[in-house]
Structures are given as C-alpha cells and as structure tokens.
Motif scaffolding. Structure first.
Motif, PDB file in Angstrom:
ATOM      1  N   ALA A 238       0.827  -1.207   0.000  1.00 32.31           N
ATOM      2  CA  ALA A 238       0.000   0.000   0.000  1.00 32.31           C
ATOM      3  C   ALA A 238       0.866   1.264   0.000  1.00 32.31           C
ATOM      4  O   ALA A 238       0.519   2.272  -0.628  1.00 32.31           O
ATOM      5  CB  ALA A 238      -0.929  -0.007   1.209  1.00 32.31           C
ATOM      6  N   LYS A 239       2.023   1.211   0.712  1.00 32.16           N
ATOM      7  CA  LYS A 239       2.919   2.365   0.736  1.00 32.16           C
ATOM      8  C   LYS A 239       3.694   2.512  -0.567  1.00 32.16           C
ATOM      9  O   LYS A 239       3.915   3.628  -1.042  1.00 32.16           O
ATOM     10  CB  LYS A 239       3.899   2.226   1.902  1.00 32.16           C
ATOM     11  N   ASN A 240       4.110   1.372  -1.144  1.00 32.13           N
ATOM     12  CA  ASN A 240       4.900   1.384  -2.372  1.00 32.13           C
ATOM     13  C   ASN A 240       4.280   0.441  -3.394  1.00 32.13           C
ATOM     14  O   ASN A 240       4.758  -0.690  -3.586  1.00 32.13           O
ATOM     15  CB  ASN A 240       6.344   0.957  -2.074  1.00 32.13           C
ATOM     16  N   PRO A 241       3.198   0.843  -4.039  1.00 31.57           N
ATOM     17  CA  PRO A 241       2.532  -0.035  -5.014  1.00 31.57           C
ATOM     18  C   PRO A 241       3.421  -0.264  -6.239  1.00 31.57           C
ATOM     19  O   PRO A 241       4.279   0.568  -6.558  1.00 31.57           O
ATOM     20  CB  PRO A 241       1.271   0.744  -5.379  1.00 31.57           C
ATOM     21  N   PRO A 242       3.255  -1.399  -6.941  1.00 27.19           N
ATOM     22  CA  PRO A 242       4.054  -1.667  -8.142  1.00 27.19           C
ATOM     23  C   PRO A 242       3.913  -0.573  -9.193  1.00 27.19           C
ATOM     24  O   PRO A 242       4.867  -0.273  -9.910  1.00 27.19           O
ATOM     25  CB  PRO A 242       3.488  -3.000  -8.652  1.00 27.19           C
ATOM     26  N   LYS A 243       2.728   0.032  -9.287  1.00 29.72           N
ATOM     27  CA  LYS A 243       2.494   1.146 -10.194  1.00 29.72           C
ATOM     28  C   LYS A 243       1.730   2.223  -9.427  1.00 29.72           C
ATOM     29  O   LYS A 243       0.844   1.896  -8.623  1.00 29.72           O
ATOM     30  CB  LYS A 243       1.698   0.707 -11.422  1.00 29.72           C
ATOM     31  N   PRO A 244       2.039   3.493  -9.656  1.00 33.53           N
ATOM     32  CA  PRO A 244       1.369   4.564  -8.900  1.00 33.53           C
ATOM     33  C   PRO A 244      -0.155   4.530  -9.009  1.00 33.53           C
ATOM     34  O   PRO A 244      -0.856   4.850  -8.046  1.00 33.53           O
ATOM     35  CB  PRO A 244       1.944   5.840  -9.518  1.00 33.53           C
ATOM     36  N   ARG A 245      -0.664   4.124 -10.174  1.00 30.73           N
ATOM     37  CA  ARG A 245      -2.121   4.119 -10.357  1.00 30.73           C
ATOM     38  C   ARG A 245      -2.806   2.994  -9.583  1.00 30.73           C
ATOM     39  O   ARG A 245      -4.029   2.929  -9.512  1.00 30.73           O
ATOM     40  CB  ARG A 245      -2.473   4.018 -11.842  1.00 30.73           C
ATOM     41  N   TRP A 246      -2.012   2.078  -9.030  1.00 25.70           N
ATOM     42  CA  TRP A 246      -2.582   0.985  -8.239  1.00 25.70           C
ATOM     43  C   TRP A 246      -2.627   1.311  -6.750  1.00 25.70           C
ATOM     44  O   TRP A 246      -2.992   0.461  -5.946  1.00 25.70           O
ATOM     45  CB  TRP A 246      -1.758  -0.292  -8.442  1.00 25.70           C
ATOM     46  N   ARG A 247      -2.245   2.519  -6.376  1.00 27.20           N
ATOM     47  CA  ARG A 247      -2.122   2.845  -4.964  1.00 27.20           C
ATOM     48  C   ARG A 247      -3.442   2.647  -4.213  1.00 27.20           C
ATOM     49  O   ARG A 247      -3.479   2.017  -3.155  1.00 27.20           O
ATOM     50  CB  ARG A 247      -1.627   4.285  -4.792  1.00 27.20           C
ATOM     51  N   GLU A 248      -4.521   3.179  -4.739  1.00 30.16           N
ATOM     52  CA  GLU A 248      -5.801   3.082  -4.036  1.00 30.16           C
ATOM     53  C   GLU A 248      -6.246   1.628  -3.899  1.00 30.16           C
ATOM     54  O   GLU A 248      -6.770   1.225  -2.847  1.00 30.16           O
ATOM     55  CB  GLU A 248      -6.871   3.887  -4.779  1.00 30.16           C
ATOM     56  N   VAL A 249      -6.040   0.840  -4.947  1.00 29.20           N
ATOM     57  CA  VAL A 249      -6.418  -0.578  -4.897  1.00 29.20           C
ATOM     58  C   VAL A 249      -5.621  -1.306  -3.824  1.00 29.20           C
ATOM     59  O   VAL A 249      -6.165  -2.100  -3.042  1.00 29.20           O
ATOM     60  CB  VAL A 249      -6.214  -1.246  -6.271  1.00 29.20           C
ATOM     61  N   CYS A 250      -4.324  -1.041  -3.761  1.00 26.14           N
ATOM     62  CA  CYS A 250      -3.470  -1.698  -2.775  1.00 26.14           C
ATOM     63  C   CYS A 250      -3.803  -1.253  -1.355  1.00 26.14           C
ATOM     64  O   CYS A 250      -3.759  -2.060  -0.411  1.00 26.14           O
ATOM     65  CB  CYS A 250      -2.005  -1.418  -3.091  1.00 26.14           C
ATOM     66  N   GLU A 251      -4.145   0.022  -1.176  1.00 29.93           N
ATOM     67  CA  GLU A 251      -4.523   0.504   0.155  1.00 29.93           C
ATOM     68  C   GLU A 251      -5.827  -0.149   0.611  1.00 29.93           C
ATOM     69  O   GLU A 251      -5.950  -0.553   1.775  1.00 29.93           O
ATOM     70  CB  GLU A 251      -4.669   2.025   0.117  1.00 29.93           C
TER      71      GLU A 251
END
Length: 428
Positions: A238-251
C-alpha cells in the motif's frame, strides 16, 4: 364428446370422462397411432395414477416396436416400423421416448426462480441455470428421463474429470469437489421436478460409489506469524505499489485483510456489505470501540461484533472512497490480488497442501479466537455457523478449551501399610 378432460405428462396424455359414464378414460398418441383405454376408475386421482402407468407401458412397447419388433398376442413378431432407423446388423439402438432431460430442465428452470423468490440468494438461483446450460444439458441433452440411471450419473462424474482442458498445461482440469457436488445437486433437483410431474416413477440412486468415510480436514488458515507476514506485506504494498495508479487498490486491499481478519465475515458477506450496515459503538461488556455489523449472506440476515482492530481499516476505507449509506464498502472480493501476494510470500498452500484464499481470513479469525480461549458457542454465534461445524473443522485449535485436570484423572493409590496388611491377611 367428453364432458371433462385433463392433460398429463406435459400434454401427451389425456384423461377424460364421457357423457353418461361414471368411469374415466385415457388416451395418447404414440408412433403414428392413437391409444385409448378405460381406467375403470370413478375417482379422478386414481384414474390419473392408472393413466400414468398405462402411458409408460405404451411408451416402452412403442420403443421396442421401433427398434426391433414386439411380440403380438398371436405369437408373431411385428417388424420394426419403416423409416425409424432400426438397425439391421443385430445392434440395439435406443430411441428416446417420453419426456427428455431437456424438458425436465426447462420445467425446473421456469419453476425454481419463482418458487424460491426471496428465499434463496439470487446468485445461487443463477448458478442452477449455469449448471444446466454449461454442463448438464451438453451431456444429458435429449436423453429420455427413463434412461437416466445410477450408471448414467456415474458416467457424468467420470466425464467431468476430463471435459475441460487447462489452456496452460493442456491437461484435463478436474472440477473441485464442491463444484461437482453442486452440479449433482442441480441434477437431483431437475429429476425431482420430473418426478413431481409424473414423468419418472422414482429418482435414481445418485450417491457416489466407492466413497469411503472421509477424514476430517481442517480449513486452511494463517497462523499468527503467517497472518502478521500477510498484513505487513499488504501494508508495504500500500505504501509502495508496483504502479502509482494501483495505490488506491493496494490501500483498500490492505484494509480488506485487516477488516476480514478482525470480523470473520465470509467473502460473499463482505462483498454485499454496505456502509449503512456498519455502526461504530462502545461495547458495554468490554468498554472497547467495536463495529456492529448487519450481515447479509448465505444464511440470510445475521449480526456480527468485530474486534477493535476492525475500526481503523473501516474508517480509512470510508474516508478514502467517500462512501454514501447505500455504497458497498469493499464490493467484489480481491481474489487476483490475494493470489499474487500469497504467491510472493509462499503462503498459497498450508502445510497440508490446502489452498489459501480470501475465505482463509475467516478461518483465521475463528482459529485465533479459539486460541485465545474464546467461548466456542459465542464464536459460532458471531460467525453465523454452528458449534458442530466449529468442532469439526477447527478442532485442532480447541486445545485451550480442554481442561487437563478433568482429563488426567487417576485413582488414588492406597497407602503401602494398608497393602501389606491386606496381603498378609490373604496368606494366613
């Protein structure tokens, strides 16, 4: 002219009564000819029973006559009807007669949704149509209902082991035990519909042959150490997602793991969960802030009280998504992301080879509560299941509920002096 008439066997059989007659008659049209018979019954119910049996006998005779001739009363054999494709090389060929499996499947599909309206989950109802359309109809198709025997059902089980091929490996993809069980349940329900309509006299034995008493296997879960590995990995993602656009999904996925591990909800229950179903309250018995959840799932409407650890992930999701009362909190279960993280952590399988999924978070909640010494009845009630299911599938975690002082009971040994006196008395 008949004064009263009734249709049976999906319109193929007529039961009627003529003027000035107290007996019911029956008639049908098979093999390009009409058949008529008096039932010699005054009661309509008894006449219908007679007519069904009579109709099935006519169907059998018609099938025999079509495929190889049937013995007549004068001892001669009537030859097969021309144009029916009867084999001339001695081989036997069955010609379906009477209602087919497709007829019963259509009747079941039209009835099931209406009868169970509001009683069963919509996805469960839809799965019945999928079972029929994808698997059952391609195999049984136009097979006559009277030809579906216990052997035919077993052929279907064997067929399903090789009917699908894994595109990656090119090898047969066997269905899961629960998947095949669901298809057999649907098949039984279709045949029950045919039985109610009088198309078959009885339902064949559908139990699996060669099945022994299965051993009790515990559900795949995460031990406290493994669960810590999982939520620390999701926090890092969630802090360092594989791609920036995946941040919300990972959080959201990180919050999902914590929320599920602290509530014990089933994945389908969490998928239906709306903001209005959750309330933050101060629990009177513990004095802690917890969630009170109104759960809608496979058992209808139930209730759940969470652990305090569910508060923070819930508040983060609510703020992040700007949820309205009727919005779903998580929606569809994050199956693919869960599999990806488990593969990275080498946690996809437990030590017994059982696969871990989003459902394993529910099992983890139950196991951790038992390890902490929670009352098994209260755990079952909070998880909307039974004590029997808890004991059966989570038994290895009940060690804290076993009272060693009540198990390790020994008889008190008599003093040595009393033993010596008793022995001396016997010898004298």
């Amino acid at each position: 002219m008949p004064t009263e008439s009734h249709l049976l066997m999906d319109g193929a059989l007529h039961v009627y009564r003529r003027e000035n007659s107290r007996y019911w008659q029956c008639s049908t049209y098979l093999g390009s000819r009409n058949y008529r018979q008096t039932t010699k019954e005054v009661s309509l119910a008894a006449a219908k029973d007679f007519a069904r049996d009579w109709y099935m006998e006519r169907c059998v005779e018609d099938r025999q006559r079509r495929r190889g001739g049937v013995a007549l009363l004068d001892g001669t054999v009537q030859p097969p009807i021309a144009g029916t494709g009867a084999p001339t090389d001695g081989r036997r060929r069955r010609t379906p007669t009477g209602p087919s499996f497709k007829d019963a499947a259509d009747a079941f599909t039209s009835e099931f949704e209406v009868i169970t309206l509001g009683e069963r989950n919509a996805e469960y109802v839809a799965s019945k149509s999928d079972h029929i359309r994808v698997h059952l109809l391609p195999f049984f198709g136009d097979t006559a209902l009277e030809d579906i025997t216990a052997g035919k059902v077993q052929e279907y089980r064997a067929h399903r082991q090789t009917s699908r091929v894994d595109p990656k490996t090119g090898k047969p993809k066997k269905p899961a035990r629960a998947t095949l069980h669901g298809e057999i349940v649907t098949l039984r329900q279709v045949l029950k519909t045919a039985n109610r309509k009088g198309w078959i006299a009885a339902i064949p034995d559908m139990s699996a042959p060669y099945k022994t008493s299965g051993k009790v296997e515990h559900r795949a879960w995460f031990s406290p150490e493994e669960y810590k590995m999982l939520y620390e990995a999701t926090r890092e993602r969630a802090k360092n997602p594989p791609k920036p656009r995946w941040r919300e999904v990972c959080e959201t996925f990180h919050d999902y793991v914590l929320f599920m591990g602290n509530t014990g909800l089933r994945p389908d229950e969490s998928a239906r969960l709306e903001l209005r179903d959750v309330k933050i309250v101060n629990d009177e018995s513990t004095g802690e802030r917890i969630l009170e959840i109104e759960v809608r799932g496979k058992r209808g409407v139930g209730f759940c009280k969470s652990m305090p650890g569910a508060i923070l992930p819930f508040e983060r999701v609510r703020k992040r998504k700007q949820l309205k009362p009727t919005d779903r909190i998580f929606g569809k279960s994050p199956r693919e992301l869960m599999n990806t993280v488990l593969d990275e952590l080498n946690l996809k399988f437990d030590r017994d080879g059982h696969i871990r999924t989003c459902y394993s978070l529910r099992h983890t909640y139950i196991c951790l509560r038992l390890l902490e010494g929670a009352d098994i009845y209260q755990v079952a009630k909070n998880c909307r299941t039974s004590v029997e299911m808890i004991e059966k599938f989570y038994g290895r975690h009940l060690k804290n509920n076993i009272d060693a002082s009540a198990v390790n009971v020994r008889k008190a040994k008599p003093p040595k002096e009393a033993v010596r006196k008793k022995t001396a008395k016997r010898t004298t």
